[in-house]
Design a protein around this motif. Structure first.
Motif, mmCIF file in Angstrom:
data_model
loop_
_atom_site.group_PDB
_atom_site.id
_atom_site.type_symbol
_atom_site.label_atom_id
_atom_site.label_comp_id
_atom_site.label_asym_id
_atom_site.label_seq_id
_atom_site.Cartn_x
_atom_site.Cartn_y
_atom_site.Cartn_z
ATOM 1 N N GLN A 199 30.997 31.501 38.457
ATOM 2 C CA GLN A 199 29.594 30.618 38.459
ATOM 3 C C GLN A 199 29.074 30.922 39.577
ATOM 4 O O GLN A 199 27.702 30.776 39.900
ATOM 5 C CB GLN A 199 30.084 29.118 38.110
ATOM 6 N N PHE A 200 29.989 30.702 40.905
ATOM 7 C CA PHE A 200 29.061 30.855 42.179
ATOM 8 C C PHE A 200 28.630 32.319 42.223
ATOM 9 O O PHE A 200 27.553 32.351 43.012
ATOM 10 C CB PHE A 200 30.420 30.844 43.279
ATOM 11 N N SER A 201 29.112 33.372 41.596
ATOM 12 C CA SER A 201 28.333 34.640 41.630
ATOM 13 C C SER A 201 27.062 34.705 40.996
ATOM 14 O O SER A 201 25.997 35.582 41.330
ATOM 15 C CB SER A 201 29.465 35.618 41.183
ATOM 16 N N LYS A 202 26.695 33.799 40.258
ATOM 17 C CA LYS A 202 25.310 33.679 39.324
ATOM 18 C C LYS A 202 24.411 33.281 40.439
ATOM 19 O O LYS A 202 23.057 33.652 40.458
ATOM 20 C CB LYS A 202 25.451 32.681 38.185
ATOM 21 N N TRP A 203 25.008 32.511 41.674
ATOM 22 C CA TRP A 203 24.041 31.861 42.623
ATOM 23 C C TRP A 203 23.525 33.088 43.562
ATOM 24 O O TRP A 203 22.477 33.146 44.376
ATOM 25 C CB TRP A 203 24.451 31.149 43.396
ATOM 26 N N VAL A 204 24.578 33.930 43.814
ATOM 27 C CA VAL A 204 24.516 35.193 44.714
ATOM 28 C C VAL A 204 24.058 36.403 44.293
ATOM 29 O O VAL A 204 23.187 37.214 45.011
ATOM 30 C CB VAL A 204 25.768 35.371 45.474
ATOM 31 N N ILE A 205 24.306 36.965 42.947
ATOM 32 C CA ILE A 205 24.021 38.247 42.437
ATOM 33 C C ILE A 205 22.840 37.830 41.492
ATOM 34 O O ILE A 205 22.894 36.996 40.534
ATOM 35 C CB ILE A 205 25.233 38.885 41.717
ATOM 36 N N PRO A 206 21.599 38.583 41.508
ATOM 37 C CA PRO A 206 20.241 38.373 40.756
ATOM 38 C C PRO A 206 21.084 38.442 39.581
ATOM 39 O O PRO A 206 21.698 39.576 38.975
ATOM 40 C CB PRO A 206 19.603 39.502 41.542
ATOM 41 N N ARG A 212 26.391 45.416 37.987
ATOM 42 C CA ARG A 212 27.319 45.311 39.063
ATOM 43 C C ARG A 212 28.393 44.011 38.378
ATOM 44 O O ARG A 212 29.014 43.656 39.065
ATOM 45 C CB ARG A 212 26.719 44.404 40.489
ATOM 46 N N ALA A 213 28.050 43.833 37.138
ATOM 47 C CA ALA A 213 29.012 42.810 36.586
ATOM 48 C C ALA A 213 30.493 43.409 36.554
ATOM 49 O O ALA A 213 31.470 42.450 36.954
ATOM 50 C CB ALA A 213 28.656 42.703 34.920
ATOM 51 N N ASN A 214 30.755 44.587 36.464
ATOM 52 C CA ASN A 214 32.277 44.983 36.395
ATOM 53 C C ASN A 214 32.871 44.869 37.815
ATOM 54 O O ASN A 214 33.986 44.332 38.007
ATOM 55 C CB ASN A 214 32.336 46.536 36.048
ATOM 56 N N ILE A 215 32.091 45.192 38.937
ATOM 57 C CA ILE A 215 32.531 45.012 40.231
ATOM 58 C C ILE A 215 32.722 43.430 40.584
ATOM 59 O O ILE A 215 33.712 43.084 41.019
ATOM 60 C CB ILE A 215 31.794 45.766 41.224
ATOM 61 N N LYS A 216 31.641 42.629 39.827
ATOM 62 C CA LYS A 216 31.834 41.395 40.207
ATOM 63 C C LYS A 216 33.261 40.648 39.749
ATOM 64 O O LYS A 216 33.753 39.735 40.214
ATOM 65 C CB LYS A 216 30.684 40.581 39.624
ATOM 66 N N ASN A 217 33.442 41.090 38.248
ATOM 67 C CA ASN A 217 34.733 40.610 37.877
ATOM 68 C C ASN A 217 35.987 41.157 38.546
ATOM 69 O O ASN A 217 36.829 40.300 38.579
ATOM 70 C CB ASN A 217 34.602 41.430 36.501
#
Length: 322
Positions: A199-206, A212-217
């Motif tokens: 949820q936090f990453s949604k604020w950081v990553i456009p 970049r979804a796989n790296i984020k996971n």
């Protein structure tokens, strides 16, 4: 995609089990050396220090060199067959149960399936279910990883028969109590922090940076694993000590051995003889393993689920990512 999503239900519980199994299989191959190091450190009574001449292992690099020199490269994959059964079975049951529980919560309670608290409770319960199902394999994996040379158990069949005949069927569930006590908060916190970090990453990553979804996971899973393991690690040490009970003769080459009367007795002996630091032996390789394994588990699970969704319906997959 981890957990039930009422807006994009393209993965069934059976498919979740398949994705969980596949993620467990791939991850186990990659993290097995760290797991062997962690188990060796956890089972060593002597202090993990170069200043202690009786200690077999002093640190990660020294242990790697010594294990490789004495037992060869294959030693880092000791117990890999039962470990793979463990990973495949645990991944299947855990993710299938987690998906089912979050769906039940969404359909029959006032809570939302995507809430972090729901993931905390459902993640813990799912892991406990998986633990009970595969604990005998975990005990076998620990015995194989703990034995030195010459080997006491040359193969899996010999280990099962010997343990059953000499120690009885209950030996396969040694250490189950501390395992359940530890796995509920560990897995619960793992899913909890993974959900929060996503949820936090949604604020950081456009939102448009879907590539970049796989790296984020991977990053979110790694961070969740490190935090969760740090908070619950002492119970993992106790579990490993109990699992090798009755196996002391095979541990003689590694230094001192101890016999424990149960969960509380094990904790008392560790505190009395090794101090508080005894509960954190092997923490370094364990945190490395937690970072890699947790990150890779979520990474591969999300990836396999995405592949399953795309194979079933490309349009539904695009809607889910949006």
């Amino acid at each position: 995609m981890v957990g039930y999503d009422p807006e994009a239900t393209c993965v069934s519980t059976v498919e979740a089990a398949a994705a969980g199994s596949a993620s467990g299989l791939v991850t186990r191959v990659l993290v097995s050396p760290l797991d062997v190091l962690k188990i060796r450190f956890q089972l060593q009574i002597e202090q993990l220090s170069s200043r202690n001449p009786t200690a077999k292992y002093h640190g990660i690099l020294q242990a790697v060199q010594r294990i490789f020199g004495e037992e060869g490269l294959a030693a880092f994959w000791k117990g890999h067959v039962p470990a793979q059964f463990l990973s495949i079975g645990f991944g299947a049951v855990q993710f299938m149960t987690f998906e089912s529980l979050t769906e039940l919560v969404h359909n029959f309670t006032s809570f939302k399936a995507r809430d972090s608290f729901v993931h905390l409770v459902c993640g813990g319960l799912a892991a406990c279910t998986a633990t009970v199902a595969v604990h005998p394999v975990d005990t076998l994996r620990t015995r194989f990883a703990a034995q030195g040379e010459p080997k006491i158990y040359p193969n899996l069949r010999h280990a099962v028969v010997t343990m059953y005949q000499t120690e009885g069927p209950r030996t396969f569930y040694r250490g189950l109590t501390p395992t359940l006590i530890a796995i509920f908060p560990y897995a619960g916190l793992q899913f909890f922090f993974y959900n929060i970090l996503q949820q936090f990453s949604k604020w950081v990553i456009p939102a448009e940076a879907k590539n970049r979804a796989n790296i984020k996971n991977l990053v979110c899973g790694s961070c969740a694993g490190v935090v969760s393991k740090s908070l619950t690690y002492p119970l993992d040490v106790v579990k490993k000590r109990l699992q090798v009970g009755g196996f002391e003769h095979a541990r003689a080459a590694f230094g001192q051995v101890r016999t424990y009367g149960g969960f509380l007795d094990c904790m008392r002996q560790i505190m009395r003889e090794e101090g508080p630091g005894g509960f954190f032996k092997g923490l370094s390789p364990s945190l490395l393993k937690a970072a890699f394994s947790s990150g890779l588990i979520f990474f591969w699970y999300e990836l396999f689920c995405s592949l399953l969704c795309s194979l079933k319906s490309p349009e539904r997959m695009e809607r889910k990512e949006g």
